[in-house]
Design an enzyme around this catalytic site. Sequence first.
Site, mmCIF file in Angstrom:
data_model
loop_
_atom_site.group_PDB
_atom_site.id
_atom_site.type_symbol
_atom_site.label_atom_id
_atom_site.label_comp_id
_atom_site.label_asym_id
_atom_site.label_seq_id
_atom_site.Cartn_x
_atom_site.Cartn_y
_atom_site.Cartn_z
ATOM 1 N N GLY A 1 22.263 40.926 24.335
ATOM 2 C CA GLY A 1 21.810 42.298 23.847
ATOM 3 C C GLY A 1 20.754 42.475 23.477
ATOM 4 O O GLY A 1 19.388 42.928 24.048
ATOM 5 N N CYS A 2 20.539 41.563 22.447
ATOM 6 C CA CYS A 2 19.187 41.105 22.181
ATOM 7 C C CYS A 2 18.068 40.599 23.165
ATOM 8 O O CYS A 2 16.620 41.461 22.937
ATOM 9 C CB CYS A 2 18.894 40.662 20.720
ATOM 10 S SG CYS A 2 19.939 41.135 19.211
ATOM 11 N N THR A 3 17.987 39.716 24.157
ATOM 12 C CA THR A 3 17.437 39.604 24.849
ATOM 13 C C THR A 3 16.688 40.566 25.650
ATOM 14 O O THR A 3 15.874 41.170 26.319
ATOM 15 C CB THR A 3 17.417 38.107 26.050
ATOM 16 O OG1 THR A 3 17.811 37.263 24.911
ATOM 17 C CG2 THR A 3 16.760 37.862 26.225
ATOM 18 N N LYS B 1 20.137 39.179 16.760
ATOM 19 C CA LYS B 1 19.903 37.437 16.555
ATOM 20 C C LYS B 1 19.124 37.417 18.230
ATOM 21 O O LYS B 1 19.605 37.843 18.920
ATOM 22 C CB LYS B 1 21.245 37.134 17.175
ATOM 23 C CG LYS B 1 21.092 35.421 16.496
ATOM 24 C CD LYS B 1 22.126 35.003 16.119
ATOM 25 C CE LYS B 1 21.986 33.064 15.958
ATOM 26 N NZ LYS B 1 21.234 32.935 15.044
ATOM 27 N N ALA C 1 14.601 42.992 23.866
ATOM 28 C CA ALA C 1 13.546 42.970 23.776
ATOM 29 C C ALA C 1 11.844 42.417 24.814
ATOM 30 O O ALA C 1 11.424 42.573 25.253
ATOM 31 C CB ALA C 1 12.751 41.140 23.131
#
Length: 153
Positions: free
Chosen positions: A44-46, A39, A49
């Site tokens: 974690g995704c930030t 998401k 990325a």
Amino acid sequence: MALQIGDLVPDSLGLDQDGVEVRRSDYPGKRIILYFYPKDNTSGCTAQACSLRDGYAELREAGYEIIGVSRDSARSHKGFIEKHQLPFRLIADTDVQLNELFGTWIEKSMYGRRYMGTERTTFVIDEAGRIERILRGKEVNTKEHAQQILASK
């Protein structure tokens, strides 16, 4: 059956944040880092990325291109890209077809609740379009992901 190491990745991958079709053939002679994440704008995704953003020049110098995939909308992806100055495309897999093809749409559990979601997974695809490496789940170091990929080259 989900794609595995050695399998040929389809040419058409989906639509990016601008509604433009993403094709493997858009990147001739390049290795592709196709990474699936749960998401936009979560911790974690930030981190993942931003690690890829920070290592982008070094990854490109090593012959890689980066494409991210989540089931978020194109609008969400645009905001995520702008907020974190991401220099790569994000596929809006809103119908989860790409997730299913790559075997990243799995049953998950949080606080005893079961639900379907994306397993954080990175596929390294060679110049011929074949999967050469897969990093799944806890194998993915979100904070050092660019260096993790470069170290395994």
